[in-house]
Design a protein around this motif. Structure first.
Motif, PDB file in Angstrom:
ATOM      1  N   CYS A 197     -33.907  45.334   1.624  1.00  0.00           N
ATOM      2  CA  CYS A 197     -32.917  46.370   1.305  1.00  0.00           C
ATOM      3  C   CYS A 197     -31.548  45.907   1.791  1.00  0.00           C
ATOM      4  O   CYS A 197     -31.366  45.621   2.978  1.00  0.00           O
ATOM      5  N   CYS A 198     -30.606  45.803   0.875  1.00  0.00           N
ATOM      6  CA  CYS A 198     -29.261  45.381   1.268  1.00  0.00           C
ATOM      7  C   CYS A 198     -28.607  46.478   2.105  1.00  0.00           C
ATOM      8  O   CYS A 198     -28.517  47.631   1.668  1.00  0.00           O
ATOM      9  N   THR A 199     -28.189  46.108   3.302  1.00  0.00           N
ATOM     10  CA  THR A 199     -27.461  47.076   4.142  1.00  0.00           C
ATOM     11  C   THR A 199     -26.083  46.524   4.499  1.00  0.00           C
ATOM     12  O   THR A 199     -25.507  46.877   5.514  1.00  0.00           O
ATOM     13  N   GLY A 236     -21.014  47.117   1.296  1.00  0.00           N
ATOM     14  CA  GLY A 236     -20.935  47.747  -0.015  1.00  0.00           C
ATOM     15  C   GLY A 236     -22.064  48.742  -0.237  1.00  0.00           C
ATOM     16  O   GLY A 236     -21.848  49.879  -0.683  1.00  0.00           O
ATOM     17  N   CYS A 237     -23.277  48.325   0.070  1.00  0.00           N
ATOM     18  CA  CYS A 237     -24.430  49.210  -0.144  1.00  0.00           C
ATOM     19  C   CYS A 237     -24.498  50.297   0.925  1.00  0.00           C
ATOM     20  O   CYS A 237     -24.973  51.405   0.651  1.00  0.00           O
ATOM     21  N   GLN A 238     -24.015  49.986   2.115  1.00  0.00           N
ATOM     22  CA  GLN A 238     -23.979  51.042   3.135  1.00  0.00           C
ATOM     23  C   GLN A 238     -23.131  52.201   2.665  1.00  0.00           C
ATOM     24  O   GLN A 238     -23.442  53.367   2.899  1.00  0.00           O
ATOM     25  N   GLY A 263     -28.591  41.101   4.054  1.00  0.00           N
ATOM     26  CA  GLY A 263     -27.191  41.114   3.654  1.00  0.00           C
ATOM     27  C   GLY A 263     -27.040  41.279   2.150  1.00  0.00           C
ATOM     28  O   GLY A 263     -27.987  41.610   1.420  1.00  0.00           O
ATOM     29  N   CYS A 264     -25.838  40.988   1.686  1.00  0.00           N
ATOM     30  CA  CYS A 264     -25.447  41.291   0.314  1.00  0.00           C
ATOM     31  C   CYS A 264     -26.343  40.595  -0.725  1.00  0.00           C
ATOM     32  O   CYS A 264     -26.577  39.389  -0.670  1.00  0.00           O
ATOM     33  N   LEU A 265     -26.814  41.391  -1.682  1.00  0.00           N
ATOM     34  CA  LEU A 265     -27.622  40.868  -2.792  1.00  0.00           C
ATOM     35  C   LEU A 265     -26.762  40.576  -4.021  1.00  0.00           C
ATOM     36  O   LEU A 265     -27.274  40.334  -5.110  1.00  0.00           O
ATOM     37  N   PHE A 274     -24.599  42.202  -6.070  1.00  0.00           N
ATOM     38  CA  PHE A 274     -24.184  43.058  -7.175  1.00  0.00           C
ATOM     39  C   PHE A 274     -23.749  44.394  -6.567  1.00  0.00           C
ATOM     40  O   PHE A 274     -24.281  45.458  -6.882  1.00  0.00           O
ATOM     41  N   CYS A 275     -22.743  44.290  -5.698  1.00  0.00           N
ATOM     42  CA  CYS A 275     -22.359  45.393  -4.824  1.00  0.00           C
ATOM     43  C   CYS A 275     -22.014  46.673  -5.592  1.00  0.00           C
ATOM     44  O   CYS A 275     -22.257  47.770  -5.122  1.00  0.00           O
ATOM     45  N   GLY A 276     -21.438  46.529  -6.769  1.00  0.00           N
ATOM     46  CA  GLY A 276     -21.025  47.706  -7.526  1.00  0.00           C
ATOM     47  C   GLY A 276     -22.186  48.534  -8.050  1.00  0.00           C
ATOM     48  O   GLY A 276     -21.989  49.645  -8.536  1.00  0.00           O
TER      49      GLY A 276
HETATM   50  S1  FES Z   1     -23.247  44.961  -0.413  1.00  0.00           S
HETATM   51 FE1  FES Z   1     -25.214  45.335  -1.264  1.00  0.00          FE
HETATM   52  S2  FES Z   1     -25.253  44.050  -2.977  1.00  0.00           S
HETATM   53 FE2  FES Z   1     -23.376  43.523  -2.008  1.00  0.00          FE
END
Ligand code: FES
Length: 247
Positions: free
Chosen positions: A24-26, A29-31, A61-63, A65-67
């Motif tokens: 799970c991206c935390t 952006g996802c937070q 960390g970031c996967l 596709f933050c948007g």
């Molecule tokens: S912050 Fe979650 S995909 Fe980039």
């Protein structure tokens, strides 16, 4: 620590892995779109389903596709899900068993991803940034070891230059040139500073590395610190260091 100790930590980390994993991206952006609640719901769902022996839920960390966050990936099938909610999370427990997760799929082969070849960010979204063992299992700190024991400081700078590594700011300044310049400067005390200033509004290229793969930054700084400083120290001191004779 010698290299066998590093390998032992990496092997233990690989041995402790469970057959399945939910990432799970935390990252920031996802937070901002509720990833912490999703992570908790995923952990609760797996625990309630009695799957903690088989399924690991990791904060990564970031996967990339933050948007479309929060993003969640599953292993070993390599599937990716976007805009996951805490309500969706309960379906992951059943879905990991049956192979049918009820969340919105995100195509990891779509054009947005197809043109990307992560290099600096190769571990981003793959490891828990708060667990050094995962970084070591991904080959982390082997470069520092090699820089300290297998290469001379001059060879380290040459290798960085040959790699083509560049700064992540707008100028893309060549890192090898920067290191070579610092190495030539007089003075017996030098400093390596990670300023992580984001000069480009909203680009977050420094934050992406720092929050998703912080040990990569620390390892790079350690290599710079140990080797550039020593290039200068060795030219003026009588330090008896194993690789001195190779300079
Ligand atoms: S912050 Fe979650 S995909 Fe980039």
């Amino acid at each position: 620590m010698d290299i066998t100790e590093l390998y032992r930590i990496a092997a233990e980390e690989r041995d402790r892995r469970k057959p399945k994993r939910i990432r799970c991206c935390t990252a920031a952006g996802c937070q901002s779109s509720g990833a912490e609640a999703v992570l908790k719901a995923l952990k609760d769902g797996i625990a309630t389903a009695g799957l903690t022996e088989d399924v690991e839920v990791s904060s990564v960390g970031c996967l990339r596709f933050c948007g479309r966050g929060p993003l969640v990936a599953t292993d070993p099938d390599g599937k990716l899900y976007e805009q996951v909610t805490a309500e969706d999370a309960s379906s992951f427990a059943a879905g990991m068993q049956a192979g049918t997760v009820k969340a919105q799929p995100c195509d990891p082969h779509q054009p947005f991803f197809a043109g990307q070849q992560p290099i600096v960010l190769e571990n981003s979204g793959q490891i828990d940034p708060e667990r050094i063992e995962e970084y070591i299992a991904a080959g982390g700190y082997e470069s520092l070891y090699r820089a300290l024991y297998d290469l001379t400081p001059v060879e380290v700078v040459e290798e960085i230059t040959q790699s083509g590594l560049r700064g992540r700011g707008g100028g893309g300044y060549p890192t090898g040139l920067k290191w070579a310049t610092v190495a030539k400067m007089p003075g017996d005390q030098k400093y390596v500073i990670c300023n992580a200033d984001e000069g480009d509004p909203g680009a977050f290229m420094d934050r992406s590395v720092l929050e998703s793969d912080p040990h990569r930054v620390l390892e790079g700084m350690a290599i710079a610190d140990m080797r550039l400083v020593q290039i200068m120290d060795l030219s003026t001191s009588g330090l008896n260091i194993p690789w001195r004779s190779r300079i």
